[in-house]
Design a protein around this motif. Structure first.
Motif, PDB file in Angstrom:
ATOM      1  N   ILE A 188      22.208 -16.010  23.980  1.00  0.00           N
ATOM      2  CA  ILE A 188      20.755 -16.168  23.978  1.00  0.00           C
ATOM      3  C   ILE A 188      20.357 -16.875  22.689  1.00  0.00           C
ATOM      4  CG2 ILE A 188      18.548 -14.928  23.981  1.00  0.00           C
ATOM      5  CD1 ILE A 188      19.937 -12.697  25.540  1.00  0.00           C
ATOM      6  N   GLU A 189      19.399 -17.764  22.783  1.00  0.00           N
ATOM      7  CA  GLU A 189      18.966 -18.534  21.621  1.00  0.00           C
ATOM      8  C   GLU A 189      18.450 -17.573  20.545  1.00  0.00           C
ATOM      9  OE1 GLU A 189      16.905 -20.856  18.880  1.00  0.00           O
ATOM     10  OE2 GLU A 189      15.792 -19.545  20.235  1.00  0.00           O
ATOM     11  N   VAL A 190      18.798 -17.845  19.267  1.00  0.00           N
ATOM     12  CA  VAL A 190      18.565 -16.869  18.206  1.00  0.00           C
ATOM     13  C   VAL A 190      17.087 -16.528  18.013  1.00  0.00           C
ATOM     14  CG1 VAL A 190      20.699 -17.286  16.921  1.00  0.00           C
ATOM     15  CG2 VAL A 190      18.691 -18.710  16.470  1.00  0.00           C
ATOM     16  N   ASP A 191      16.189 -17.488  18.234  1.00  0.00           N
ATOM     17  CA  ASP A 191      14.764 -17.163  18.090  1.00  0.00           C
ATOM     18  C   ASP A 191      14.328 -16.144  19.130  1.00  0.00           C
ATOM     19  OD1 ASP A 191      14.543 -18.836  15.949  1.00  0.00           O
ATOM     20  OD2 ASP A 191      13.525 -20.457  17.026  1.00  0.00           O
ATOM     21  N   ALA A 192      14.897 -16.237  20.334  1.00  0.00           N
ATOM     22  CA  ALA A 192      14.567 -15.266  21.376  1.00  0.00           C
ATOM     23  C   ALA A 192      15.125 -13.889  21.020  1.00  0.00           C
ATOM     24  CB  ALA A 192      15.117 -15.729  22.719  1.00  0.00           C
ATOM     25  N   VAL A 193      16.305 -13.876  20.407  1.00  0.00           N
ATOM     26  CA  VAL A 193      16.873 -12.595  19.953  1.00  0.00           C
ATOM     27  C   VAL A 193      15.989 -11.991  18.866  1.00  0.00           C
ATOM     28  CG1 VAL A 193      18.878 -11.458  18.948  1.00  0.00           C
ATOM     29  CG2 VAL A 193      19.198 -13.383  20.519  1.00  0.00           C
ATOM     30  N   ARG A 194      15.525 -12.822  17.965  1.00  0.00           N
ATOM     31  CA  ARG A 194      14.602 -12.330  16.926  1.00  0.00           C
ATOM     32  C   ARG A 194      13.388 -11.681  17.554  1.00  0.00           C
ATOM     33  NH1 ARG A 194      11.498 -17.002  14.386  1.00  0.00           N
ATOM     34  NH2 ARG A 194      10.750 -16.887  16.540  1.00  0.00           N
ATOM     35  N   ALA A 205      20.149 -16.350  11.049  1.00  0.00           N
ATOM     36  CA  ALA A 205      20.370 -17.526  11.898  1.00  0.00           C
ATOM     37  C   ALA A 205      21.400 -18.466  11.283  1.00  0.00           C
ATOM     38  CB  ALA A 205      19.044 -18.251  12.119  1.00  0.00           C
ATOM     39  N   ALA A 206      21.359 -18.609   9.955  1.00  0.00           N
ATOM     40  CA  ALA A 206      22.320 -19.487   9.281  1.00  0.00           C
ATOM     41  C   ALA A 206      23.740 -18.950   9.415  1.00  0.00           C
ATOM     42  CB  ALA A 206      21.939 -19.633   7.805  1.00  0.00           C
ATOM     43  N   ILE A 207      23.899 -17.635   9.280  1.00  0.00           N
ATOM     44  CA  ILE A 207      25.221 -17.017   9.432  1.00  0.00           C
ATOM     45  C   ILE A 207      25.721 -17.191  10.863  1.00  0.00           C
ATOM     46  CG2 ILE A 207      26.432 -14.793   9.481  1.00  0.00           C
ATOM     47  CD1 ILE A 207      24.598 -13.981   7.097  1.00  0.00           C
ATOM     48  N   ARG A 255      30.592 -11.636  11.223  1.00  0.00           N
ATOM     49  CA  ARG A 255      29.139 -11.801  11.239  1.00  0.00           C
ATOM     50  C   ARG A 255      28.422 -10.458  11.045  1.00  0.00           C
ATOM     51  NH1 ARG A 255      30.489 -15.344  15.678  1.00  0.00           N
ATOM     52  NH2 ARG A 255      29.985 -13.640  17.119  1.00  0.00           N
ATOM     53  N   THR A 256      28.878  -9.432  11.764  1.00  0.00           N
ATOM     54  CA  THR A 256      28.187  -8.145  11.640  1.00  0.00           C
ATOM     55  C   THR A 256      28.340  -7.578  10.231  1.00  0.00           C
ATOM     56  OG1 THR A 256      30.123  -7.063  12.648  1.00  0.00           O
ATOM     57  CG2 THR A 256      28.222  -7.516  14.078  1.00  0.00           C
ATOM     58  N   GLN A 257      29.454  -7.821   9.579  1.00  0.00           N
ATOM     59  CA  GLN A 257      29.589  -7.389   8.182  1.00  0.00           C
ATOM     60  C   GLN A 257      28.554  -8.089   7.303  1.00  0.00           C
ATOM     61  OE1 GLN A 257      33.930  -7.889   7.349  1.00  0.00           O
ATOM     62  NE2 GLN A 257      33.731  -5.834   6.487  1.00  0.00           N
ATOM     63  N   TYR A 258      28.389  -9.383   7.495  1.00  0.00           N
ATOM     64  CA  TYR A 258      27.374 -10.115   6.732  1.00  0.00           C
ATOM     65  C   TYR A 258      25.980  -9.558   7.012  1.00  0.00           C
ATOM     66  CZ  TYR A 258      30.480 -13.919   5.170  1.00  0.00           C
ATOM     67  OH  TYR A 258      31.455 -14.655   4.562  1.00  0.00           O
ATOM     68  N   TYR A 259      25.666  -9.338   8.283  1.00  0.00           N
ATOM     69  CA  TYR A 259      24.338  -8.851   8.632  1.00  0.00           C
ATOM     70  C   TYR A 259      24.071  -7.472   8.033  1.00  0.00           C
ATOM     71  CZ  TYR A 259      24.717 -12.493  12.281  1.00  0.00           C
ATOM     72  OH  TYR A 259      24.893 -13.672  12.965  1.00  0.00           O
ATOM     73  N   VAL A 263      23.060  -5.653  17.708  1.00  0.00           N
ATOM     74  CA  VAL A 263      22.257  -6.223  18.796  1.00  0.00           C
ATOM     75  C   VAL A 263      22.030  -7.711  18.568  1.00  0.00           C
ATOM     76  CG1 VAL A 263      19.952  -6.243  19.831  1.00  0.00           C
ATOM     77  CG2 VAL A 263      21.155  -4.073  19.503  1.00  0.00           C
ATOM     78  N   PHE A 264      21.721  -8.083  17.329  1.00  0.00           N
ATOM     79  CA  PHE A 264      21.509  -9.508  17.058  1.00  0.00           C
ATOM     80  C   PHE A 264      22.760 -10.300  17.402  1.00  0.00           C
ATOM     81  CE2 PHE A 264      21.770 -13.271  14.393  1.00  0.00           C
ATOM     82  CZ  PHE A 264      20.568 -13.903  14.689  1.00  0.00           C
TER      83      PHE A 264
END
Length: 370
Positions: free
Chosen positions: A325-331, A358-360, A183-187, A311-312
């Motif tokens: 933690i829910e992704v919107d809250a992380v955003r 969020a999709a990833i 995931r972090t590679q994608y991000y 962090v995400f």
């Protein structure tokens, strides 16, 4: 006297001349050593060059009705399948200007009439030998290019395996999973590609550096191999002393990569970025991060990008010591940290890319219980 080569080993010649006497003479002179085909017009020549067997060399009369030798040669050079067939002009035009025009038109050689058998044999043999040499070099270069590509691919695969092995070694000490690395590679790649045209980043985020950055990303927490299990796997909050020990992983990762780098004879570009990411991805834009308290532009671009990606993922994934933690809250947390924890432009890129983040996160979520 050496025997004639077997028919299948003979080069194929195409003779083009509107005079039957010339065709007969040239055929008689050349047939013992070559497979000879003969046609009496330019139009028939253009048909013959595409039939099997393809000619290895064309002997082409210049002065012919309807379609002269220059027109035939131009047509041959204009077709990919006949572009490289060497052509020898045959002509009664013996002036220097005529020969110069023929060579400038793309002819490989120029033989004047009346034909001298020894000259004809020598010129034909020389052009066929040159053609064989070109084909040999072309095939050799193609083989070498394919071999280089194969070896580069093998080296790339070995390098990727080595990186993943080191990253997974860190995982065995921590509660993170292989999907965290993915995931972090994608991000990181998403952020870098989005920022590569930004005036502040375009000199650093070249396509080659983006590849190196994505390749380096899995090593960001390699230093955790030096942190005691009691701290890494503690299910609750860390004490102040434990937190100070945990923070050492950034410098430890940098030192480990630097020692590995010292063992090779020349710099390895992706290790430069790997060291930057390992050491400084916990620095903050306002200078309150660790291990060196760097601020703003002093933090390498690679580490600023990794900081948002890490962090995400860390916040949106479950760990032994916390729930996801829910992704919107992380955003919202990351956007609130713009200009304090995170580079504002990297944060803006994250905001634009958030639906893809969020999709990833959903697509590559950890399996329950991992």
């Amino acid at each position: 006297m050496s025997p004639d080569p077997p028919p299948q080993d003979k080069a194929t010649l195409l003779i083009v001349d509107d005079e039957a006497v010339n065709l007969a003479l040239l055929t008689r002179l050349l047939r013992p050593a070559y497979r000879v085909r003969a046609v009496n017009s330019g139009a028939r020549a253009l048909q013959a060059v595409t039939s099997t067997p393809r000619p290895d060399l064309v002997l082409l009369d210049v002065l012919m009705p309807d379609m002269d030798g220059y027109q035939v040669l131009a047509a041959l050079r204009g077709r990919p399948e006949t572009h490289d067939i060497p052509v020898i002009f045959l002509t009664a035009l013996a002036e220097a200007d005529d020969e110069e025009r023929g060579l400038q038109s793309g002819a490989a050689d120029y033989i004047t009439k009346p034909i001298k058998p020894a000259v004809l044999q020598a010129r034909v043999g020389a052009q066929l030998e040159a053609k064989r040499a070109r084909e040999f070099m072309r095939d050799k270069n193609a083989f070498l290019e394919a071999e280089i590509a194969r070896r580069m691919s093998d080296n790339e695969a070995a390098q990727q395996v080595g990186i993943r092995a080191l990253a997974h070694l860190a995982e065995t000490r921590d509660s993170e999973t292989g999907n965290h690395i993915l995931r972090t590679q994608y991000y990181v790649r998403l952020l870098a590609e989005h920022l590569q045209t930004h005036p502040r980043f375009r000199d650093v985020l070249t396509p080659a550096n983006i590849e190196l950055l994505a390749k380096s990303a899995p090593l960001h927490d390699i230093g955790k191999v030096g942190i005691p299990d009691a701290i890494l796997q503690k299910p609750g909050p860390l004490t102040a002393d434990e937190w100070e020990t945990m923070k050492r992983h950034a410098r430890m990762g940098y030192d480990a990569i630097e020692r590995a780098e010292a063992d090779v004879d020349r710099p390895v570009p992706f290790l430069v970025l790997a060291k930057e990411i390992a050491r400084w991805h916990h620095e903050r834009w306002d200078g309150t991060g660790y291990p060196d308290g760097l601020a703003g532009e002093a933090i390498p671009v690679s580490a600023r990008i990794m900081a948002v990606a890490d962090v995400f993922d860390a916040m949106s994934s479950s760990r032994a010591y916390k729930a996801a933690i829910e992704v919107d809250a992380v955003r919202d947390f990351i956007l609130a940290g713009s200009g304090t924890q995170f580079d504002p432009d990297v944060t803006a890129a994250f905001e634009a890319l958030y639906p893809r983040f969020a999709a990833i996160a959903r697509r590559h979520a950890d399996a329950p219980g991992t």
